[in-house]
Enzyme design. Structure first.
Site, PDB file in Angstrom:
ATOM      1  N   ASP A 100       0.825  -1.183  -0.033  1.00 42.06           N
ATOM      2  CA  ASP A 100       0.056   0.040  -0.035  1.00 42.06           C
ATOM      3  C   ASP A 100       0.948   1.313   0.025  1.00 42.06           C
ATOM      4  O   ASP A 100       0.270   2.537  -0.185  1.00 42.06           O
ATOM      5  CB  ASP A 100      -0.988  -0.037   1.143  1.00 42.06           C
ATOM      6  CG  ASP A 100      -0.414  -0.146   2.589  1.00 42.06           C
ATOM      7  OD1 ASP A 100       0.651   0.301   2.644  1.00 42.06           O
ATOM      8  OD2 ASP A 100      -0.900  -0.887   3.322  1.00 42.06           O
ATOM      9  N   HIS A 115       6.216  -7.738  -1.062  1.00 46.99           N
ATOM     10  CA  HIS A 115       5.275  -8.340  -2.004  1.00 46.99           C
ATOM     11  C   HIS A 115       4.849  -7.433  -3.041  1.00 46.99           C
ATOM     12  O   HIS A 115       3.811  -7.674  -3.488  1.00 46.99           O
ATOM     13  CB  HIS A 115       4.117  -8.875  -1.253  1.00 46.99           C
ATOM     14  CG  HIS A 115       4.369 -10.230  -0.325  1.00 46.99           C
ATOM     15  ND1 HIS A 115       3.754 -10.445   0.854  1.00 46.99           N
ATOM     16  CD2 HIS A 115       5.292 -10.914  -0.458  1.00 46.99           C
ATOM     17  CE1 HIS A 115       4.070 -11.519   1.139  1.00 46.99           C
ATOM     18  NE2 HIS A 115       5.185 -11.948   0.674  1.00 46.99           N
ATOM     19  N   GLY A 182       1.591  -6.549  13.122  1.00 50.57           N
ATOM     20  CA  GLY A 182       0.260  -6.719  12.308  1.00 50.57           C
ATOM     21  C   GLY A 182       0.644  -7.768  11.125  1.00 50.57           C
ATOM     22  O   GLY A 182       0.020  -7.492  10.180  1.00 50.57           O
ATOM     23  N   THR A 183       1.222  -8.768  11.663  1.00 53.56           N
ATOM     24  CA  THR A 183       1.348  -9.769  10.542  1.00 53.56           C
ATOM     25  C   THR A 183       1.061 -11.037  11.240  1.00 53.56           C
ATOM     26  O   THR A 183       1.365 -11.503  12.382  1.00 53.56           O
ATOM     27  CB  THR A 183       2.571  -9.960   9.670  1.00 53.56           C
ATOM     28  OG1 THR A 183       2.700 -11.246   8.804  1.00 53.56           O
ATOM     29  CG2 THR A 183       3.999  -9.974  10.655  1.00 53.56           C
TER      30      THR A 183
END
Ligand code: BJW
Ligand code: ZN
Length: 239
Positions: A100, A115, A182-183
């Protein structure tokens, strides 16, 4: 807990953050897994593989265009901003699975996009790669060479961009503190990064409201959201 982690950050020469979808959740971008996750609504294998893309390029493109328009109006949250702010005091590298661009928009300068990015497109055939400037009149968009363009992201079964991955492994293997934010750590090879850090004797810290597959391997865990925990940590670090 925050005091201990702030001390570790002070002592560290190199700090690495490994981030995932959870850090952008409070910016209004859904995660993949979990109760409101994207994979609850969509079948990953129908959208995030090259086979799925060739089977239905329009569907896959529509999904990415919808997500891209959501991402373009989203803003970095207090979690992204705290990581960027820490760079003013310390050597900080961000190894992100997110596509993002919010770390860069928050001001982080050392960001490794494992990614890929939703902000660029690449050709399925030739070397063409470019930033997306506006929405495409027709989906799928076509390259000048006549073949289809695709989102510049890494789908299941595809290798990570090798230069980015090698640099990320190097950063992970040489950091003193790694903060995993946050993974779910279910996707490989990104989930090896904490293993490399641990092998180097780094302190592992997890910021996640939920336990993950690797919670037991963490030295310290903050069970809270990124946009709450990271600014708190920064404030204590700066005291
Ligand atoms: C919060 C929060 C808040 C919530 N604050 N926290 C069997 C079959 C086929 C493949 C495999 C297989 N077994 C293993 C594989 C390999 C595969 C893999 O790992 N699969 C697993 C699912 C099993 N990996 C690959 O295929 C990779 N490539 C590869 O291995 O290549 C080998 C190769 C070498 C040489 C030649 C050829 C091949 C590629 C993986 C690509 C992953 N791609 C995606 C899509 C990217 C584009 C897009 O966005 O559309 O990447 S999948 C998706 O998962 C996305 C994410 O980056 C990635 C990780 O997800 P993440 O970020 O962890 O999100 P969530 O939702 O899982 O977790 C969110 C977390 O946040 C939760 O813990 C919450 O609690 C937390 N949270 N709110 C803080 N406010
Ligand atoms: Zn082309």
């Amino acid at each position: 807990m925050f005091d201990i982690i702030a001390d570790k950050l002070h002592q560290a020469e190199k700090i690495v953050f490994v981030t995932g979808a959870g850090i952008s959740q409070e910016s209004g971008i859904p995660t993949f897994r979990g109760k409101d996750g994207l994979w609850r609504k969509y079948d990953a294998m129908k959208l995030a593989t090259i086979e799925a893309f060739y089977e239905n390029p329009k569907l896959v493109w529509e999904w990415y265009e919808e997500r891209r328009s959501n991402i373009m109006v989203a803003k970095p949250n207090a979690g992204h901003l705290a990581i960027a702010e820490l760079e003013k005091f310390k050597s900080v590298h961000v190894l992100t699975q997110n596509i993002d661009g919010l770390h860069q928009r928050a001001g982080s300068t050392q960001v490794y996009e494992l990614h890929g990015s939703i902000i660029t497109v690449k050709c399925t055939e030739c070397d063409f790669k470019d930033a997306v400037r506006a929405s495409f009149p027709d989906l799928p968009p076509i390259c000048k060479c006549g073949k289809m363009l695709r989102p510049d992201v890494v789908w299941f079964g595809e290798p990570l961009p090798q230069n980015v991955w090698h640099a990320a492994m190097q950063q992970a293997s040489s950091c003193n503190v790694m903060v995993v934010v946050g993974t779910s750590l279910v996707v490989s090879p990104a989930n090896l990064l904490p293993v490399y850090a641990k092998q180097n004797g780094a302190t592992l810290v997890e910021v996640n409201p939920e336990e993950t597959l690797m919670s037991a391997d963490m030295d310290l865990s903050i069970r809270s959201s990124a946009a709450k925990a990271l600014p708190n940590l920064l404030a204590i670090f700066q005291r």
